[in-house]
Structure formats: structure tokens, C-alpha cells
Design a protein around this motif. Structure first.
Motif, mmCIF file in Angstrom:
data_model
loop_
_atom_site.group_PDB
_atom_site.id
_atom_site.type_symbol
_atom_site.label_atom_id
_atom_site.label_comp_id
_atom_site.label_asym_id
_atom_site.label_seq_id
_atom_site.Cartn_x
_atom_site.Cartn_y
_atom_site.Cartn_z
ATOM 1 N N GLU A 2 57.792 -19.740 67.239
ATOM 2 C CA GLU A 2 59.071 -19.172 67.838
ATOM 3 C C GLU A 2 59.828 -18.539 66.422
ATOM 4 O O GLU A 2 61.049 -18.322 66.265
ATOM 5 C CB GLU A 2 60.139 -20.177 68.146
ATOM 6 N N ASN A 3 58.883 -17.522 65.959
ATOM 7 C CA ASN A 3 59.169 -16.793 65.004
ATOM 8 C C ASN A 3 59.928 -17.150 63.558
ATOM 9 O O ASN A 3 60.595 -16.756 62.828
ATOM 10 C CB ASN A 3 60.266 -15.578 65.603
ATOM 11 N N ARG A 4 59.426 -18.590 63.300
ATOM 12 C CA ARG A 4 59.948 -19.189 62.224
ATOM 13 C C ARG A 4 58.926 -20.324 61.865
ATOM 14 O O ARG A 4 58.279 -20.818 62.568
ATOM 15 C CB ARG A 4 61.389 -19.472 62.232
ATOM 16 N N TRP A 5 58.892 -20.664 60.795
ATOM 17 C CA TRP A 5 58.262 -22.102 60.218
ATOM 18 C C TRP A 5 58.886 -23.321 60.879
ATOM 19 O O TRP A 5 60.162 -23.145 60.526
ATOM 20 C CB TRP A 5 58.226 -22.240 58.630
ATOM 21 N N LYS A 6 58.010 -23.941 61.473
ATOM 22 C CA LYS A 6 58.593 -25.207 62.080
ATOM 23 C C LYS A 6 57.935 -26.466 61.983
ATOM 24 O O LYS A 6 56.661 -26.319 61.452
ATOM 25 C CB LYS A 6 58.820 -24.933 63.659
ATOM 26 N N HIS B 30 52.143 -10.962 61.308
ATOM 27 C CA HIS B 30 53.087 -11.497 60.322
ATOM 28 C C HIS B 30 52.673 -12.220 59.466
ATOM 29 O O HIS B 30 52.791 -12.581 58.157
ATOM 30 C CB HIS B 30 54.408 -12.086 60.900
ATOM 31 N N THR C 177 53.191 -19.114 51.515
ATOM 32 C CA THR C 177 53.317 -20.448 52.446
ATOM 33 C C THR C 177 51.886 -20.830 52.528
ATOM 34 O O THR C 177 50.978 -20.228 52.967
ATOM 35 C CB THR C 177 54.014 -20.607 53.409
ATOM 36 N N PHE D 112 53.679 -22.347 62.065
ATOM 37 C CA PHE D 112 54.543 -21.083 62.787
ATOM 38 C C PHE D 112 54.950 -21.030 64.097
ATOM 39 O O PHE D 112 53.797 -20.701 64.838
ATOM 40 C CB PHE D 112 54.113 -19.730 62.199
ATOM 41 N N ASP E 271 56.291 -13.687 52.573
ATOM 42 C CA ASP E 271 56.430 -15.094 52.931
ATOM 43 C C ASP E 271 55.460 -15.967 53.106
ATOM 44 O O ASP E 271 55.202 -17.142 53.004
ATOM 45 C CB ASP E 271 57.865 -15.205 53.714
#
Length: 282
Positions: free
Chosen positions: A242-246, A225, A235, A240, A231
Motif C-alpha cells: 500500500e505504497n509504504r513499508w509495512k 519504486h 532498506t 512494502f 529509500d
């Protein structure tokens, strides 16, 4: 999607191998990396047979040895005129303290310094291929590092296996954020990630040999990914998980901590050209 040339370190086992397999299956030119030539050739043959790909290549280097990291970069740059993505996937967990050349503790040498040096040495090729990406594999373990005993680095004479691992991964997240700022305007992005708790040799080294975690393919999904998704291409300096940007740990976001990892990584590897990354493209 246009074919991309992608180097995946540590891709003869675990998450790296699964990542290479998926990227190859999608039609990309994948540059495999491993430490053991025999194992590397076996994995190369298996991937060619299983994916039907004829765009695979293999490079051998021990990433704990900086001369071999530089040789790896030279060989890649000598063989290819473009590199669209560098995935710094290789990593270790050392239950007992081991020392790499120069008195550098093995975890720190492989997990952190090899990423710094390989990105530095391949930046010219990445810039000439822009838009390009640097994807650095970190870990949620970076959140466990509540402070950094700078006097204990890089040799970790006061050794705790998990602390050394957590600090090395904190270094990855902090350095990547600092690197992204330096690369602004070059067309090269830099992001870090946590691939998940995955059943790999590294996890079994931590658990004392017990199985556990998700299959390597789940970790590969995260790496693929960040390597390919639109996306992720927009960036830079992100983390990244847990499957998202944190938001990473507050320590990783501390400007002083980022600068100290930057300076330490640069001085220990001789990566002194970061000051003018645009010069790489010329």
C-alpha cells in the motif's frame, strides 16, 4: 539516473511487462524473461518499438524446472558483466493441483523456490555490481496463512489453491527477511512487496476469469519504486505494501518460520552456499 541493468522475471505479460516497459522508458537496460519464445520475441519487439529502447534482451526459461532456472542464471551471467537489480516478479495461481519436476507443487515451485534459486545463482554477479538489489514479489495473501503445515510441503498432497498460494507468498516474505540478514555487508539488499490487487492472468485464475483489479501499470509503479528509489536502496529485509513499508504478518516475522523456509528453500534447490555470501564476489 545512471543506467542500470535489471532482470525482470515474468516480463512478457501483466505487471512484469509493465515494469519492463517503464524501466526501459527510463533508459535502463532491461533483461526480459518469459517461458514462451514466440510470445517473448513479440513482447521484445513491441517494447523496442513503443519505448525506442535498444537496451533490451530476452531470456527464456520455465521457472518450475530448476535446471532451467540455473541455465537462465548462467546465460545472464555469461552475457552481462553486471546486474544491478533482480526483480523476481514471476508468479502463478493454480486452481487445480499441478506438479513440477521432483514432485513439488507448481505454485510453490514457481512462486517460492524459483526466487530462492535464481537469487542464489545470481548473487555473485549482484555482489560484483554492488550496490545491488533483490526485489521479491510477494502478496498481501501471505497474511491469510495463519499456520504452515510443514508436512504438506512441498508437494501439497492436501491441496487447496488459495492456501497453496498464500503459503508460497508467506515463504517469499519470510525468506526475504532471512536473506537480508545473510547479505549484511555485501552491498546487496533484499526486500519483498505486495504490488496491489492487479488485473492479471493470475488474478483471473483466482476469480474464475472475471476481470477486476487495477491496471498492471499500478503494480509496476511499486516494483519500479523498490528497484530504483533511494529509500529502497537503504532498506533491506523490508516488506512494502500500500505504497509504504509495512509490518508483514506475525508468522512472516517469526524467526522459526523464517529459518524453516530458509532451510527448505536451500535444501530443495541445492542453494547451499548462502553460508558465506561474501565468497560470491571473489
Amino acid at each position: 539516473m545512471a543506467e542500470r541493468t535489471i532482470l525482470v522475471t515474468g516480463s512478457t505479460d501483466g505487471i512484469g511487462e509493465a515494469t519492463a516497459r517503464e524501466l526501459s522508458r527510463q533508459g535502463h537496460r532491461v533483461l526480459l524473461h518469459g517461458r514462451n519464445p514466440e510470445k517473448g520475441r513479440k513482447v521484445l519487439a513491441e517494447l523496442e518499438e513503443n519505448t525506442g529502447a535498444d537496451r533490451l534482451d530476452l531470456f527464456i526459461a520455465d521457472l518450475s524446472v530448476q535446471e532451467q532456472v540455473m541455465r537462465l542464471a548462467e546465460e545472464v551471467a555469461g552475457a552481462y558483466d553486471r546486474l544491478d537489480v533482480l526483480i523476481n516478479n514471476a508468479g502463478v495461481f493454480m486452481p487445480e493441483r499441478a506438479v513440477a519436476p521432483g514432485g513439488i507443487e507448481m505454485t510453490f515451485a514457481v512462486n517460492f523456490l524459483s526466487q530462492v534459486l535464481l537469487a542464489h545463482e545470481l548473487l555473485g554477479l549482484l555482489e560484483r555490481s554492488a550496490p545491488a538489489r533483490i526485489v521479491n514479489v510477494a502478496s498481501i495473501a501471505h497474511r491469510s496463512a495463519r499456520s504452515v503445515d510443514w508436512g504438506n510441503l512441498p508437494g501439497f498432497p492436501d491441496y487447496d489453491a488459495y492456501d497453496a498460494y498464500a503459503v508460497s507468498k508467506l515463504g517469499v516474505v519470510a525468506f526475504t527477511a532471512r536473506l537480508a540478514r545473510t547479505l549484511e555487508g555485501t552491498g546487496v539488499t533484499a526486500n519483498s512487496l505486495h504490488p496491489g490487487v492487479i488485473d492479471t492472468k493470475l488474478l483471473r485464475a483466482y476469480t474464475g476469469g472475471r476481470d477486476g483489479g487495477a491496471p498492471p501499470e499500478k503494480g509496476a509503479e511499486v516494483e519500479v519504486h523498490l528497484a530504483l528509489s533511494p529509500d529502497a536502496g537503504e532498506t533491506s529485509g523490508g516488506y512494502f505494501e500500500e505504497n509504504r513499508w509495512k509490518r508483514p504478518s506475525s508468522l512472516a516475522l517469526d524467526a522459526g518460520v523464517q529459518e524453516q523456509f530458509w532451510e527448505m528453500g536451500s535444501s530443495l534447490t541445492g542453494a547451499v552456499r548462502w553460508a558465506d555470501p561474501k565468497a560470491y564476489a571473489r
